[in-house]
Design a protein around this motif. Structure first.
Motif, PDB file in Angstrom:
ATOM      1  N   MET B  22       0.836  -1.210   0.000  1.00  0.00           N
ATOM      2  CA  MET B  22       0.000   0.000   0.000  1.00  0.00           C
ATOM      3  C   MET B  22       0.864   1.250   0.000  1.00  0.00           C
ATOM      4  O   MET B  22       0.543   2.232  -0.665  1.00  0.00           O
ATOM      5  CB  MET B  22      -0.909  -0.020   1.230  1.00  0.00           C
ATOM      6  N   ALA B  23       1.988   1.183   0.738  1.00  0.00           N
ATOM      7  CA  ALA B  23       2.877   2.352   0.771  1.00  0.00           C
ATOM      8  C   ALA B  23       3.396   2.647  -0.633  1.00  0.00           C
ATOM      9  O   ALA B  23       3.429   3.809  -1.068  1.00  0.00           O
ATOM     10  CB  ALA B  23       4.035   2.097   1.729  1.00  0.00           C
ATOM     11  N   ILE B  24       3.779   1.591  -1.358  1.00  0.00           N
ATOM     12  CA  ILE B  24       4.275   1.801  -2.728  1.00  0.00           C
ATOM     13  C   ILE B  24       3.157   2.355  -3.605  1.00  0.00           C
ATOM     14  O   ILE B  24       3.361   3.306  -4.374  1.00  0.00           O
ATOM     15  CB  ILE B  24       4.810   0.485  -3.314  1.00  0.00           C
ATOM     16  N   ALA B  25       1.952   1.783  -3.432  1.00  0.00           N
ATOM     17  CA  ALA B  25       0.825   2.271  -4.235  1.00  0.00           C
ATOM     18  C   ALA B  25       0.551   3.734  -3.934  1.00  0.00           C
ATOM     19  O   ALA B  25       0.328   4.538  -4.843  1.00  0.00           O
ATOM     20  CB  ALA B  25      -0.406   1.426  -3.961  1.00  0.00           C
ATOM     21  N   LEU B  26       0.597   4.092  -2.641  1.00  0.00           N
ATOM     22  CA  LEU B  26       0.355   5.493  -2.295  1.00  0.00           C
ATOM     23  C   LEU B  26       1.455   6.382  -2.858  1.00  0.00           C
ATOM     24  O   LEU B  26       1.193   7.513  -3.290  1.00  0.00           O
ATOM     25  CB  LEU B  26       0.259   5.658  -0.775  1.00  0.00           C
ATOM     26  N   VAL B 169      -6.512  -5.829   8.443  1.00  0.00           N
ATOM     27  CA  VAL B 169      -5.599  -5.323   7.413  1.00  0.00           C
ATOM     28  C   VAL B 169      -6.345  -4.515   6.362  1.00  0.00           C
ATOM     29  O   VAL B 169      -5.994  -3.365   6.073  1.00  0.00           O
ATOM     30  CB  VAL B 169      -4.843  -6.488   6.734  1.00  0.00           C
ATOM     31  N   SER B 170      -7.417  -5.099   5.819  1.00  0.00           N
ATOM     32  CA  SER B 170      -8.116  -4.400   4.738  1.00  0.00           C
ATOM     33  C   SER B 170      -8.709  -3.097   5.254  1.00  0.00           C
ATOM     34  O   SER B 170      -8.733  -2.094   4.540  1.00  0.00           O
ATOM     35  CB  SER B 170      -9.204  -5.306   4.158  1.00  0.00           C
ATOM     36  N   VAL B 171      -9.188  -3.109   6.503  1.00  0.00           N
ATOM     37  CA  VAL B 171      -9.738  -1.881   7.076  1.00  0.00           C
ATOM     38  C   VAL B 171      -8.681  -0.791   7.103  1.00  0.00           C
ATOM     39  O   VAL B 171      -8.910   0.348   6.679  1.00  0.00           O
ATOM     40  CB  VAL B 171     -10.264  -2.146   8.506  1.00  0.00           C
ATOM     41  N   ASN B 172      -7.480  -1.164   7.557  1.00  0.00           N
ATOM     42  CA  ASN B 172      -6.411  -0.168   7.623  1.00  0.00           C
ATOM     43  C   ASN B 172      -6.019   0.337   6.234  1.00  0.00           C
ATOM     44  O   ASN B 172      -5.831   1.536   6.032  1.00  0.00           O
ATOM     45  CB  ASN B 172      -5.184  -0.763   8.298  1.00  0.00           C
ATOM     46  N   LEU B 173      -5.902  -0.598   5.284  1.00  0.00           N
ATOM     47  CA  LEU B 173      -5.453  -0.195   3.951  1.00  0.00           C
ATOM     48  C   LEU B 173      -6.444   0.770   3.300  1.00  0.00           C
ATOM     49  O   LEU B 173      -6.060   1.811   2.763  1.00  0.00           O
ATOM     50  CB  LEU B 173      -5.253  -1.429   3.054  1.00  0.00           C
ATOM     51  N   VAL B 174      -7.731   0.419   3.362  1.00  0.00           N
ATOM     52  CA  VAL B 174      -8.738   1.313   2.793  1.00  0.00           C
ATOM     53  C   VAL B 174      -8.681   2.656   3.510  1.00  0.00           C
ATOM     54  O   VAL B 174      -8.794   3.720   2.898  1.00  0.00           O
ATOM     55  CB  VAL B 174     -10.145   0.678   2.890  1.00  0.00           C
ATOM     56  N   GLY B 175      -8.441   2.588   4.819  1.00  0.00           N
ATOM     57  CA  GLY B 175      -8.321   3.827   5.599  1.00  0.00           C
ATOM     58  C   GLY B 175      -7.212   4.729   5.076  1.00  0.00           C
ATOM     59  O   GLY B 175      -7.419   5.919   4.873  1.00  0.00           O
ATOM     60  N   TYR B 176      -6.037   4.120   4.819  1.00  0.00           N
ATOM     61  CA  TYR B 176      -4.934   4.946   4.318  1.00  0.00           C
ATOM     62  C   TYR B 176      -5.328   5.624   3.004  1.00  0.00           C
ATOM     63  O   TYR B 176      -5.049   6.802   2.792  1.00  0.00           O
ATOM     64  CB  TYR B 176      -3.677   4.087   4.087  1.00  0.00           C
ATOM     65  N   PHE B 177      -5.961   4.842   2.129  1.00  0.00           N
ATOM     66  CA  PHE B 177      -6.348   5.406   0.837  1.00  0.00           C
ATOM     67  C   PHE B 177      -7.325   6.559   1.040  1.00  0.00           C
ATOM     68  O   PHE B 177      -7.210   7.622   0.429  1.00  0.00           O
ATOM     69  CB  PHE B 177      -6.969   4.308  -0.030  1.00  0.00           C
TER      70      PHE B 177
END
Lengths: 570, 196, 300
Positions: B22-26, B169-177
């Motif tokens: 996710m960091a790379i995607a961001l 995990v998915s909750v956190n990732l969507v949160g970052y986005f």
């Protein structure tokens, strides 16, 4: 081996197995290589037999002009040839096929970090290919503003009819998305999924190359995506971000801005393509010289340095745009700096072969030829990095020859090396080596004749993208040379049939390969074909470097797997 | 990761890998929006006059309200993650629902903004200013739609009871986005409505 | 061990430094390479150079030819030698060598310096000098010919300032499409802005190429040393007719050039039309767009 049932669809089509995705990318890339190659033949036909109908396929393709290539068809062909070869042929072949296949196997991982994303990446790539393919059959033909698609020519004010450019932008955006998904996967996999003991400096250099090129992808593909978003709006909504001058109906556009955005991405893109090549060449030279890669850490460091430099040299594509003197000098200085780490690659490659025991297998022949063609391609870059000589050589056939040496010759020869090398692990059978050698020699000789003479043509003044160069008096004497290049290019094209025959014949009737036919030390050769979903039965522990060939501690063989401790080797 | 079905030696579970991905995607998304801002700023600096037909100034207050809405939405997501950590699944679902509704309101208000400005004569073809305004906000809105779909998926997962405090995990990732999109909007707000 | 090698490296560097400082040996060598009109490695020759400064570009190319030949020659010779000498055969074993000893690192560093000094530094110096002295050093004196060029799809429009020496006035002289005349031995300064898309003004006999980008005026200059007719080509893809965007550059004596200008001015006076002069001679099917010609940009 644990058996698990998979339906045809989950096994062969929507597979999440990196090896299957790698194979899918291989066939996908080879298809587009074939398609782009045919277009190259058509370009050469036009340059040698201007005004004559293309035999066999001509009347089928262009009934309107009776099979004769017209200027707009010619522009479409070379635009599509460039676009396809760069984005749909060599990107899927090296990064797609061998990146997917090799990275998890070589670092001892069970799969990519995100297998579903990996699958999504391939199918997005496939979709982008479909869009591009469809654009060939538009009534007005595909895009024809060159693979760089400089506005204003690529916008509605450029005067090119049809929706080809729109589809070009759309397919390229999809392709970028796919590449990005792959890049996220590669970078994460290498960082997090290395087997125990597999330090960064124990990874095969192939993985280094793929990893760095994935990083460049992740950083720079979004930039072209932004440029493409604006170019799409130009073509769909009639905005004029990149249009200026008399044709502009809206004030404030800037054509140069697109060139900057394009080349900020475009220059790293060539390193995205060549970094895996350097890795593969370093590894294969070591394997077939039965010697460790010379100066392994230096090679890896130089790759990192070039990765860094690649992001700040894009201006050398724009010397003739009227760039400010200070910028021109800065870009020239930075560009020429790349020659230093590049020359160190050659030192290390030659150092690897020095005092080795060279085995001239087919992959080795292709690998050594990369040292040759990349030497020529890299060195001729010096002319184009220099502002003054670039004034003369910019946009000439010299540029065409130069980037064909680096991208077509180097990347393609390395792709062939990779195909011959990893075929036994991908399909369990070894490609025929006699056919392979004939294929090599025909390709190597004809490719050099074609591309070196292209550079000579450029030096003699012929510029690029000319439907009929002989309009100009100074190009008229070059017609025999153009004819000669065409003939050799046809030979180059025909030679590739041998690869196709070899692949088909081997898949059907080829000799079954042993587990480690090349006696290589990297982890993929410790696995039996077919490698099951999940790769390693037990996670391997890595003890030695990737190329511990001819280590004096070894007794009755000259190689050792990375997962074997040196002391315990028999 | 569901891993590889059927095969015994599973993908080694690595809790950090999704975050790294996710960091790379961001990072990639940052480059995308960064380049868009780069194009904007070059064209803005070169512009002789920044013509906004029919408008003395951009509807600053309207956009300010909208900024608060998306910030509130982000904050709701933050609260949702907190309630999930406290194992309050019901509170989590409620907060995710609020996030979604606030995001939807933001989108509707963006559409309202576009209609309002089109009424005033600021269109994609009216000038470079209009074209840039719509392409920047449009690109952001497209990503908001994607974010809303992701938030909706989290909501459905929560309702189905698939999400538990340990597997977030998915909750956190969507949160970052989602937070990332808020940050991008704030940058856009500054660039389009304050600096101009 | 390392100190010893570092010492030798230092000595090498110092020698190069003193040599270049005293300048004799280095300069002699340098000039010999630079001015050896060694034809280079290309068996096809570029069109005759008829410009004042084109030789500079040829020299850079020839120097690059030389270093390329040397470096590539070393690579190829080593490759061939290794292929023969170290081929795998019975009773031949590879020597285990990871190439990470200090002496190899020193060799790597030396190679880096060598490449930088013999390729990068020299080419850069030559190129910077040429740019400063010629290509970016616009003639300041009054005796220059100023030309405005407006490329369009697919033709070259060329205009001269006329009697008053100012552009965008009524007495501007528009040359027949695709025809450019210049006097010999006089600097020619060109300002260029295209009508539609990007074009690139390319005259191979002068080794000059300059993009014309919409929305900006680009400037370049050159000087002819030989009379004759030369070709102008468009080097940037500009559409389907890109290949036939051919102009003729006529270099003639100053008197002849002045005569040609006067004739054009008279002709235009007869018809009473200045700007929509349509060419029949050029065989071009492209009409000249209206209302071009911009005040000369003095800052450039």
């Amino acid at each position: 081996m644990a058996e698990h049932k998979q339906s045809f669809i989950t096994k062969y089509i929507f597979s999440t197995d990196h090896k299957m995705i790698g194979r899918q990318f291989l066939w996908f890339g080879l298809f587009w290589l074939f398609w782009g190659g045919l277009q190259a033949m058509l370009i050469r036909w036009q340059l040698a037999f201007s005004g004559q109908a293309v035999p066999i396929v001509g009347k089928l393709l262009w009934p309107a002009s009776d099979g004769i290539i017209t200027p707009d068809i010619y522009n479409q062909i070379f635009t599509m040839h460039g676009t396809i070869m760069i984005f749909w042929a060599i990107t899927p072949l090296l990064t797609g096929a061998f990146g997917n296949f090799c990275i998890p196997l070589q670092i001892g991982a069970p799969d990519m970090a995100f297998p579903k994303l990996n699958m999504l990446s391939f199918w997005t790539f496939f979709l982008s290919g479909v869009v591009l393919f469809i654009s060939h059959f538009l009534p007005d033909g595909p895009a024809s503003a060159g693979w760089t698609s400089y506005p204003p020519l690529s916008t509605p004010v450029g005067g090119i009819p049809g929706q080809g450019q729109t589809l070009w932008v759309l397919s390229l955006t999809l392709m970028g998305t796919a590449v990005l998904m792959g890049a996220i996967n590669y970078v994460t996999t290498v960082i997090r999924y290395r087997a125990p003991g597999m330090g960064y400096f124990k990874m095969p250099l192939t993985v280094w190359g793929m990893w760095l090129s994935a990083m460049l992808n992740a950083l720079f593909v979004p930039i072209i995506a932004a440029g493409l978003v604006f170019l799409l709006l130009e073509n769909v909504f009639g905005t004029q971000f990149f249009v200026a001058g008399n044709k502009a109906t809206i004030e404030g556009g800037d054509p140069l801005l697109y060139q900057h955005v394009f080349w900020i991405f475009g220059h790293p893109e060539v390193y995205i393509l060549i970094l895996p090549v350097w890795g593969i060449v370093s590894d294969l030279l070591s394997t077939f010289s039965r010697k460790p890669a010379f100066g392994y850490k230096v090679t890896a460091t130089c790759m990192c340095i070039i990765t860094g430099l690649s992001g700040i040299v894009w201006g050398h594509h724009m010397y003739t745009t009227g760039m400010s003197p200070l910028l021109g000098k800065a870009f020239m200085f930075l560009t020429l700096l790349i020659s230093i780490p590049s020359s160190i690659f050659f030192l290390n490659w030659l150092g690897t072969m020095w005092r080795g025991a060279l085995r001239f297998t087919v992959p080795m022949l292709f690998t050594m030829s990369v040292v040759f063609v990349f030497g020529l391609g890299g060195l001729t870059g010096l002319y184009l990095a220099t502002v003054t000589s670039d004034i003369y050589l910019h946009d000439s056939m010299f540029v065409v020859g130069h980037f064909h040496y680096t991208l077509a010759a180097s990347v393609l020869m390395a792709s062939f090396a990779a195909i011959y090398y990893w075929f036994p692990k991908m399909f369990g059978r070894k490609l025929n080596s006699l056919l392979g050698k004939i294929h090599f020699w025909l390709t190597f000789v004809s490719l050099n004749v074609v591309f070196f003479n292209m550079m000579a043509l450029g030096y003699a003044g012929q510029h690029r993208r000319l439907f009929d160069p002989y309009v100009f008096d100074f190009i008229k004497p070059l017609q025999p040379m153009n004819f000669k290049i065409t003939m050799w290019a046809f030979l180059l094209g025909v030679a590739q049939v041998l690869l196709v025959i070899n692949i088909i014949w081997t898949l059907l009737k080829g000799k079954k390969a042993s587990k480690n036919p090349w006696e290589a030390g990297t982890l993929e050769w410790t696995l039996d074909y077919p490698i099951p979903h999940g790769n390693f039965k037990e996670t391997p522990t890595v003890y030695t470097g990737p190329h511990e060939y001819s280590n004096p501690l070894l007794k009755d063989r000259d190689w050792i797997s990375q997962s074997e401790p040196l002391e315990g080797a028999s | 990761m569901s891993g590889i079905h059927g095969y015994t030696s599973d993908v080694r579970k690595d809790g950090f890998a999704p975050y790294l991905g996710m960091a790379i995607a961001l990072g990639a998304w940052t480059m995308l929006f960064g380049s868009v801002f780069f194009v904007y700023s070059v064209l803005r600096i070169q512009a002789v006059d920044w013509y906004l037909p029919g408008l003395l100034e951009m509807p600053f207050k309207y956009a300010l309200v909208n900024t608060f809405i998306i910030l509130l939405s982000s904050w709701m997501y933050y609260k949702a993650v907190k309630t999930l950590r406290a194992a309050d699944i019901q509170g989590f679902i409620r907060n995710i629902g609020r996030t979604f509704i606030l995001g939807l309101i933001f989108l509707v208000m963006q559409a309202g903004l576009w209609f309002m400005l089109t009424e005033h004569g600021l269109t994609v073809q009216s000038g470079i200013a209009g074209a840039l305004f719509y392409s920047l906000t449009g690109l952001h809105a497209l990503h908001i739609i994607g974010g809303l779909i992701a938030v909706a998926c989290i909501f459905i997962k929560g309702r189905k009871g698939i999400i538990n405090p340990e597997e977030d995990v998915s909750v956190n990732l969507v949160g970052y986005f989602w937070h990332f999109l808020s940050v991008v909007w704030i940058a856009m707000f500054f660039v389009l409505f304050i600096i101009r | 061990m390392f100190d010893k090698h570092a010492d030798s490296l230092f000595i090498l560097m110092r020698t190069i430094y003193t040599m270049s400082k005293k300048g004799r040996v280095m300069k002699k060598m340098f000039n010999k390479i630079k001015h050896s009109m060694w034809g280079g490695i290309w068996f096809l020759k570029p069109p005759d150079d008829v410009s004042l400064d084109g030789y500079r570009i040829d020299h850079v190319i020839h120097y690059t030819d030389t270093v390329i030949t040397i470096f590539f020659g070393i690579v190829v010779l080593a490759l061939l030698y290794f292929i023969i000498r170290y081929r795998d055969r019975p009773n031949h074993k590879a020597v285990y060598d990871r190439g990470d000893k200090k002496k190899y690192i020193v060799i790597t560093v030396i190679l880096g310096f060598l490449v930088f000094l013999s390729i990068d530094a020299v080419i850069e110096t030559m190129s910077f000098k040429d740019l400063k002295e010629a290509f970016w050093n616009f003639p300041k004196d009054e005796d220059v010919v100023r030309v405005e060029v407006m490329p369009q799809q697919y033709a070259w429009n060329i205009r001269y300032a006329g009697a008053d020496g100012k552009f965008a006035t009524d007495d501007d002289i528009v040359s027949p499409q695709n025809q450019m005349h210049i006097p010999v031995n006089t600097p020619v300064v060109v300002q260029m802005a295209p009508y539609d898309v990007i074009h690139s003004f390319y005259i191979p006999n002068f080794r000059i190429k300059q993009d014309a980008t919409p929305g900006m005026i680009t400037t370049f200059w050159f000087q002819a040393v030989k009379e004759g007719e030369y070709e102008i080509a468009c080097a940037e893809l500009c559409g389907n007719g890109h290949y036939r965007m051919r102009g003729i550059l006529t270099v003639e004596s100053k008197e002849k050039f002045q005569g040609w200008l006067n004739e054009l001015a008279l002709e235009a006076q007869d018809t009473g039309e200045w700007d929509d002069w349509l060419s029949d001679d050029s065989g071009s099917d492209v009409g000249i767009p209206q209302g071009w010609g911009w005040p000369w940009n003095k800052e450039m």
